[in-house]
Motif scaffolding. Structure first.
Motif, PDB file in Angstrom:
ATOM      1  N   GLY A   7       5.503  15.546  -4.684  1.00  0.00           N
ATOM      2  CA  GLY A   7       5.462  15.315  -6.186  1.00  0.00           C
ATOM      3  C   GLY A   7       5.043  14.048  -6.358  1.00  0.00           C
ATOM      4  N   LYS A   8       4.409  13.343  -5.513  1.00  0.00           N
ATOM      5  CA  LYS A   8       3.953  11.762  -5.715  1.00  0.00           C
ATOM      6  C   LYS A   8       2.547  11.801  -5.623  1.00  0.00           C
ATOM      7  CE  LYS A   8       8.346   9.372  -4.669  1.00  0.00           C
ATOM      8  NZ  LYS A   8       8.680   8.142  -4.124  1.00  0.00           N
ATOM      9  N   GLU A   9       1.966  10.771  -6.149  1.00  0.00           N
ATOM     10  CA  GLU A   9       0.347  10.847  -5.772  1.00  0.00           C
ATOM     11  C   GLU A   9      -0.042  10.204  -4.272  1.00  0.00           C
ATOM     12  OE1 GLU A   9      -2.305   9.648  -9.237  1.00  0.00           O
ATOM     13  OE2 GLU A   9      -2.692   7.869  -8.150  1.00  0.00           O
ATOM     14  N   ARG A  10      -1.014  10.334  -3.845  1.00  0.00           N
ATOM     15  CA  ARG A  10      -1.528   9.926  -2.676  1.00  0.00           C
ATOM     16  C   ARG A  10      -1.915   8.515  -2.874  1.00  0.00           C
ATOM     17  NH1 ARG A  10      -5.763  13.729   0.759  1.00  0.00           N
ATOM     18  NH2 ARG A  10      -4.071  14.960  -0.173  1.00  0.00           N
ATOM     19  N   GLU A  11      -1.038   7.816  -1.719  1.00  0.00           N
ATOM     20  CA  GLU A  11      -1.206   6.116  -1.971  1.00  0.00           C
ATOM     21  C   GLU A  11      -1.875   5.806  -0.493  1.00  0.00           C
ATOM     22  OE1 GLU A  11       2.500   4.768  -2.325  1.00  0.00           O
ATOM     23  OE2 GLU A  11       3.644   5.750  -0.893  1.00  0.00           O
ATOM     24  N   ALA A  12      -2.533   4.675  -0.423  1.00  0.00           N
ATOM     25  CA  ALA A  12      -2.847   3.890   0.532  1.00  0.00           C
ATOM     26  C   ALA A  12      -1.746   3.318   1.485  1.00  0.00           C
ATOM     27  CB  ALA A  12      -4.091   2.940   0.374  1.00  0.00           C
ATOM     28  N   VAL A  13      -1.767   3.309   2.618  1.00  0.00           N
ATOM     29  CA  VAL A  13      -0.882   2.335   3.560  1.00  0.00           C
ATOM     30  C   VAL A  13      -1.733   1.479   4.081  1.00  0.00           C
ATOM     31  CG1 VAL A  13       0.590   2.956   5.403  1.00  0.00           C
ATOM     32  CG2 VAL A  13       0.326   4.808   3.719  1.00  0.00           C
ATOM     33  N   SER A  14      -2.637   1.606   4.845  1.00  0.00           N
ATOM     34  CA  SER A  14      -3.223   0.713   5.667  1.00  0.00           C
ATOM     35  C   SER A  14      -4.674   1.074   5.966  1.00  0.00           C
ATOM     36  CB  SER A  14      -2.438   0.298   6.975  1.00  0.00           C
ATOM     37  OG  SER A  14      -2.804  -0.808   7.349  1.00  0.00           O
ATOM     38  N   THR A  39      -9.070  -5.901   6.380  1.00  0.00           N
ATOM     39  CA  THR A  39      -8.063  -5.037   6.667  1.00  0.00           C
ATOM     40  C   THR A  39      -7.159  -5.017   5.442  1.00  0.00           C
ATOM     41  OG1 THR A  39      -6.784  -6.668   7.309  1.00  0.00           O
ATOM     42  CG2 THR A  39      -7.709  -5.572   9.082  1.00  0.00           C
ATOM     43  N   TYR A  40      -6.370  -3.874   5.315  1.00  0.00           N
ATOM     44  CA  TYR A  40      -5.318  -3.851   4.059  1.00  0.00           C
ATOM     45  C   TYR A  40      -4.187  -3.136   4.653  1.00  0.00           C
ATOM     46  CZ  TYR A  40      -3.206  -1.695  -0.007  1.00  0.00           C
ATOM     47  OH  TYR A  40      -2.244  -1.095  -0.848  1.00  0.00           O
ATOM     48  N   SER A  41      -3.156  -3.686   3.879  1.00  0.00           N
ATOM     49  CA  SER A  41      -1.903  -2.992   4.150  1.00  0.00           C
ATOM     50  C   SER A  41      -1.051  -3.329   2.807  1.00  0.00           C
ATOM     51  CB  SER A  41      -0.932  -3.874   5.333  1.00  0.00           C
ATOM     52  OG  SER A  41      -1.492  -3.610   6.587  1.00  0.00           O
ATOM     53  N   ALA A  42      -0.463  -1.990   2.474  1.00  0.00           N
ATOM     54  CA  ALA A  42       0.350  -2.195   1.319  1.00  0.00           C
ATOM     55  C   ALA A  42       1.581  -2.874   1.288  1.00  0.00           C
ATOM     56  CB  ALA A  42       0.848  -0.468   0.965  1.00  0.00           C
ATOM     57  N   ASP A  43       2.104  -3.405   0.271  1.00  0.00           N
ATOM     58  CA  ASP A  43       3.408  -4.246   0.415  1.00  0.00           C
ATOM     59  C   ASP A  43       4.518  -3.658   0.930  1.00  0.00           C
ATOM     60  OD1 ASP A  43       2.610  -6.173  -2.632  1.00  0.00           O
ATOM     61  OD2 ASP A  43       2.013  -6.588  -0.577  1.00  0.00           O
ATOM     62  N   PHE A  44       4.497  -2.369   0.713  1.00  0.00           N
ATOM     63  CA  PHE A  44       5.836  -1.436   1.296  1.00  0.00           C
ATOM     64  C   PHE A  44       5.809  -1.152   2.774  1.00  0.00           C
ATOM     65  CE2 PHE A  44       3.593   2.202   1.776  1.00  0.00           C
ATOM     66  CZ  PHE A  44       2.605   2.471   0.763  1.00  0.00           C
ATOM     67  N   VAL A  45       4.724  -1.484   3.479  1.00  0.00           N
ATOM     68  CA  VAL A  45       4.681  -1.358   5.074  1.00  0.00           C
ATOM     69  C   VAL A  45       4.581  -2.668   5.575  1.00  0.00           C
ATOM     70  CG1 VAL A  45       3.902   0.861   4.727  1.00  0.00           C
ATOM     71  CG2 VAL A  45       2.439  -0.974   5.020  1.00  0.00           C
ATOM     72  N   LYS A  46       4.169  -3.937   5.147  1.00  0.00           N
ATOM     73  CA  LYS A  46       3.975  -5.141   5.576  1.00  0.00           C
ATOM     74  C   LYS A  46       5.384  -5.574   6.744  1.00  0.00           C
ATOM     75  CE  LYS A  46       0.570  -6.784   2.801  1.00  0.00           C
ATOM     76  NZ  LYS A  46       0.282  -7.757   1.687  1.00  0.00           N
ATOM     77  N   GLY A  47       4.994  -5.916   7.824  1.00  0.00           N
ATOM     78  CA  GLY A  47       6.053  -6.158   8.631  1.00  0.00           C
ATOM     79  C   GLY A  47       6.900  -4.952   9.665  1.00  0.00           C
ATOM     80  N   ARG A  48       6.336  -3.842   9.016  1.00  0.00           N
ATOM     81  CA  ARG A  48       6.676  -2.647   9.715  1.00  0.00           C
ATOM     82  C   ARG A  48       5.731  -1.708  10.309  1.00  0.00           C
ATOM     83  NH1 ARG A  48       9.546   1.240   6.839  1.00  0.00           N
ATOM     84  NH2 ARG A  48       7.949   1.038   5.086  1.00  0.00           N
ATOM     85  N   PHE A  49       4.795  -1.715   9.593  1.00  0.00           N
ATOM     86  CA  PHE A  49       3.245  -0.822  10.024  1.00  0.00           C
ATOM     87  C   PHE A  49       2.364  -1.594  10.657  1.00  0.00           C
ATOM     88  CE2 PHE A  49       4.175   3.142   7.284  1.00  0.00           C
ATOM     89  CZ  PHE A  49       5.562   3.153   7.853  1.00  0.00           C
ATOM     90  N   THR A  50       1.715  -1.265  11.712  1.00  0.00           N
ATOM     91  CA  THR A  50       0.660  -2.044  12.416  1.00  0.00           C
ATOM     92  C   THR A  50      -0.718  -1.036  12.283  1.00  0.00           C
ATOM     93  OG1 THR A  50       1.958  -3.585  13.272  1.00  0.00           O
ATOM     94  CG2 THR A  50      -0.486  -3.652  13.924  1.00  0.00           C
ATOM     95  N   TYR A  99      -5.238   3.444  15.026  1.00  0.00           N
ATOM     96  CA  TYR A  99      -3.773   3.791  15.444  1.00  0.00           C
ATOM     97  C   TYR A  99      -2.922   3.116  13.990  1.00  0.00           C
ATOM     98  CZ  TYR A  99      -5.365   4.808  19.997  1.00  0.00           C
ATOM     99  OH  TYR A  99      -6.158   5.315  21.067  1.00  0.00           O
ATOM    100  N   LEU A 100      -1.885   4.021  13.739  1.00  0.00           N
ATOM    101  CA  LEU A 100      -1.040   3.248  13.002  1.00  0.00           C
ATOM    102  C   LEU A 100       0.496   3.276  13.612  1.00  0.00           C
ATOM    103  CD1 LEU A 100      -0.654   2.356   9.959  1.00  0.00           C
ATOM    104  CD2 LEU A 100       0.300   4.430   9.206  1.00  0.00           C
ATOM    105  N   GLU A 101       0.794   2.124  13.874  1.00  0.00           N
ATOM    106  CA  GLU A 101       2.126   1.978  14.716  1.00  0.00           C
ATOM    107  C   GLU A 101       3.231   1.705  13.474  1.00  0.00           C
ATOM    108  OE1 GLU A 101       2.414   1.921  18.158  1.00  0.00           O
ATOM    109  OE2 GLU A 101       4.471   2.140  17.814  1.00  0.00           O
ATOM    110  N   MET A 102       4.226   2.755  13.419  1.00  0.00           N
ATOM    111  CA  MET A 102       5.230   2.680  12.292  1.00  0.00           C
ATOM    112  C   MET A 102       6.381   2.315  12.938  1.00  0.00           C
ATOM    113  SD  MET A 102       3.760   5.761  10.087  1.00  0.00           S
ATOM    114  CE  MET A 102       4.277   7.080  11.102  1.00  0.00           C
ATOM    115  N   ASN A 103       7.250   1.331  12.550  1.00  0.00           N
ATOM    116  CA  ASN A 103       8.296   0.745  13.356  1.00  0.00           C
ATOM    117  C   ASN A 103       9.504   0.602  11.892  1.00  0.00           C
ATOM    118  OD1 ASN A 103       7.515   0.483  15.826  1.00  0.00           O
ATOM    119  ND2 ASN A 103       6.513  -1.497  15.128  1.00  0.00           N
TER     120      ASN A 103
END
Length: 125
Positions: free
Chosen positions: A42-49, A58-69, A80-84
């Motif tokens: 139900g949501k639009e496709r959004e960029a993560v990183s 590089t680019y990282s969305a605010d909602f993943v900063k500090g968690r995804f690399t 790779y997208l490391e998601m913690n």
């Protein structure tokens, strides 16, 4: 044949980790930026990183900063997208996509015409 192969999704509990992979073939890897997008129901496709092999941007969305690399193994043409510290709100289908050149300050899905097949990430509460 141009191909982006995304893998690594799965089911994890809140606070868990996953590593997604995007293997690229059929493109000149050094000319491209690879971006991870996600789309929840139900949501639009959004960029993560994003990571660019063209200029190193590089680019990282605010909602993943500090968690995804995001990282790249150039020898394997794989990003790779490391998601913690995953949260239920991270539940979505994750796609990788390729674009010639650099990472946009605000990547949008309609700029991209090379896509992987998507991998489902489900985070249970």
């Amino acid at each position: 044949e141009v191909q982006l192969q995304a893998s690594g999704g799965g089911l994890v509990q809140t606070g868990g980790s996953l590593r997604l992979s995007c293997a690229a073939s059929g493109i000149n890897y050094d000319d491209y930026a690879i971006t991870w997008f996600r789309q929840a129901p139900g949501k639009e496709r959004e960029a993560v990183s994003c990571i660019s092999h063209y200029d190193g941007s590089t680019y990282s969305a605010d909602f993943v900063k500090g968690r995804f690399t995001i990282s790249s193994n150039n020898a394997k043409n794989t990003v790779y997208l490391e998601m913690n510290n995953l949260e239920p709100e991270d539940t979505a289908v994750y796609y990788c996509a390729a674009l010639l050149g650099y990472c946009s300050p605000y990547p949008v899905y309609f700029e991209y015409n090379l896509w992987g097949q998507g991998t489902l990430v489900t985070v249970s509460s």
